[in-house]
Enzyme design. Structure first.
Site, PDB file in Angstrom:
ATOM      1  N   LYS A   1      89.220  67.928   9.035  1.00  0.00           N
ATOM      2  CA  LYS A   1      89.221  68.055   7.603  1.00  0.00           C
ATOM      3  C   LYS A   1      88.218  67.268   6.887  1.00  0.00           C
ATOM      4  O   LYS A   1      88.219  65.986   7.121  1.00  0.00           O
ATOM      5  CB  LYS A   1      90.496  67.794   7.177  1.00  0.00           C
ATOM      6  CG  LYS A   1      90.728  68.433   5.448  1.00  0.00           C
ATOM      7  CD  LYS A   1      92.269  67.934   5.216  1.00  0.00           C
ATOM      8  CE  LYS A   1      92.408  68.431   3.692  1.00  0.00           C
ATOM      9  NZ  LYS A   1      93.760  68.250   3.230  1.00  0.00           N
TER      10      LYS A   1
ATOM     11  N   HIS B   1      87.680  66.910   3.648  1.00  0.00           N
ATOM     12  CA  HIS B   1      88.105  66.489   2.258  1.00  0.00           C
ATOM     13  C   HIS B   1      89.519  65.921   2.256  1.00  0.00           C
ATOM     14  O   HIS B   1      90.183  65.943   3.201  1.00  0.00           O
ATOM     15  CB  HIS B   1      87.788  67.807   1.105  1.00  0.00           C
ATOM     16  CG  HIS B   1      88.852  68.723   1.779  1.00  0.00           C
ATOM     17  ND1 HIS B   1      88.333  69.778   2.664  1.00  0.00           N
ATOM     18  CD2 HIS B   1      90.004  69.175   1.156  1.00  0.00           C
ATOM     19  CE1 HIS B   1      89.735  70.697   2.999  1.00  0.00           C
ATOM     20  NE2 HIS B   1      90.318  70.470   2.133  1.00  0.00           N
TER      21      HIS B   1
END
Length: 232
Positions: free
Chosen positions: A112, A114
């Protein structure tokens, strides 16, 4: 009578209850199924068929009971993506319901980029970790989970699984003289907690008096005689 090996009476009853539940839920099916090793198996276990709240809740009960009865010491549970994610979460809930509250975590297959970032979700991996999975075809998934756990500074302690197929692993396309579970125990040094094994399935089929189940028993027994491992 089919020999199921060394089990306590309680573990044997739990295994039989689980096999019956898996058959009734459609997770344990009979027919002709091609395995990852290219074998034609007379049975197939698909944990994806535990597909509603009642079924996965009952499945979690079996995992929790098997883990608590195994004597394995652990501090948290880990679910490898993707099938292990709901398993780890529901097993943690059931363990807490049975008085053993532990943290759980799981991984993403994609990093991921963010928010909090990374591949791990849930509690920080620490202490002795049990990996929750459905079945084990090879030690590959176990090694991947071990690497994740160790990279986080924790200790992979054991693997809990629903069904041990008790059959030969493959190595370079050839049958090995050990199973995936034996490989994990002997080469990777992990404990293994299986709710049920192929031998328990054979006992269930032997004790079931319907003609269809007797036919399935003969086919499963022939498969084990050809691909089964020596567990002496």
């Amino acid at each position: 009578m089919v020999d199921v090996g060394a089990q306590t009476a309680g573990q044997g009853r739990l295994a039989q209850d689980f096999v019956r539940f898996a058959v009734e839920s459609g997770a344990l099916q009979f027919g002709r199924f091609k395995t990852k090793a290219g074998r034609l198996s007379p049975y197939f276990f698909n944990a994806g068929r535990f597909d509603d709240g009642c079924k996965i809740g009952r499945l979690a009960q079996f995992y929790a009971q098997a883990l608590l009865a195994s004597g394995i010491e652990f501090d948290m549970v880990f679910g490898p993506a993707y099938k292990g994610i709901p398993l780890a979460a529901t097993v943690a809930v059931e363990l807490a319901r049975q008085g053993r509250n532990v943290a759980f975590a799981y991984n993403r297959k994609e990093i991921k980029d963010h928010g909090e970032g990374g591949t791990l979700v849930g509690a920080p991996l620490k202490g002795r970790v049990v990996i929750i999975d459905d079945v084990m075809s090879a030690g590959t998934a176990a090694r991947e989970s071990m690497a994740i756990i160790r990279a986080a500074g924790a200790r992979p302690e054991a693997i809990a699984m629903a069904l041990d197929r008790q059959e030969k692993a493959t190595e370079d396309g050839c049958d090995a003289d050990y199973s995936a579970v034996q490989y994990v125990r002997r080469q990777l040094g992990l404990g293994v907690c299986a709710i049920a094994r192929l031998a328990d399935l054979l006992r269930y089929l032997t004790d079931n008096e319907s003609e269809g189940m007797r036919l399935h028993r003969d086919e499963v027994l022939a498969y084990r005689q050809r691909y089964g491992v020596n567990e002496g």
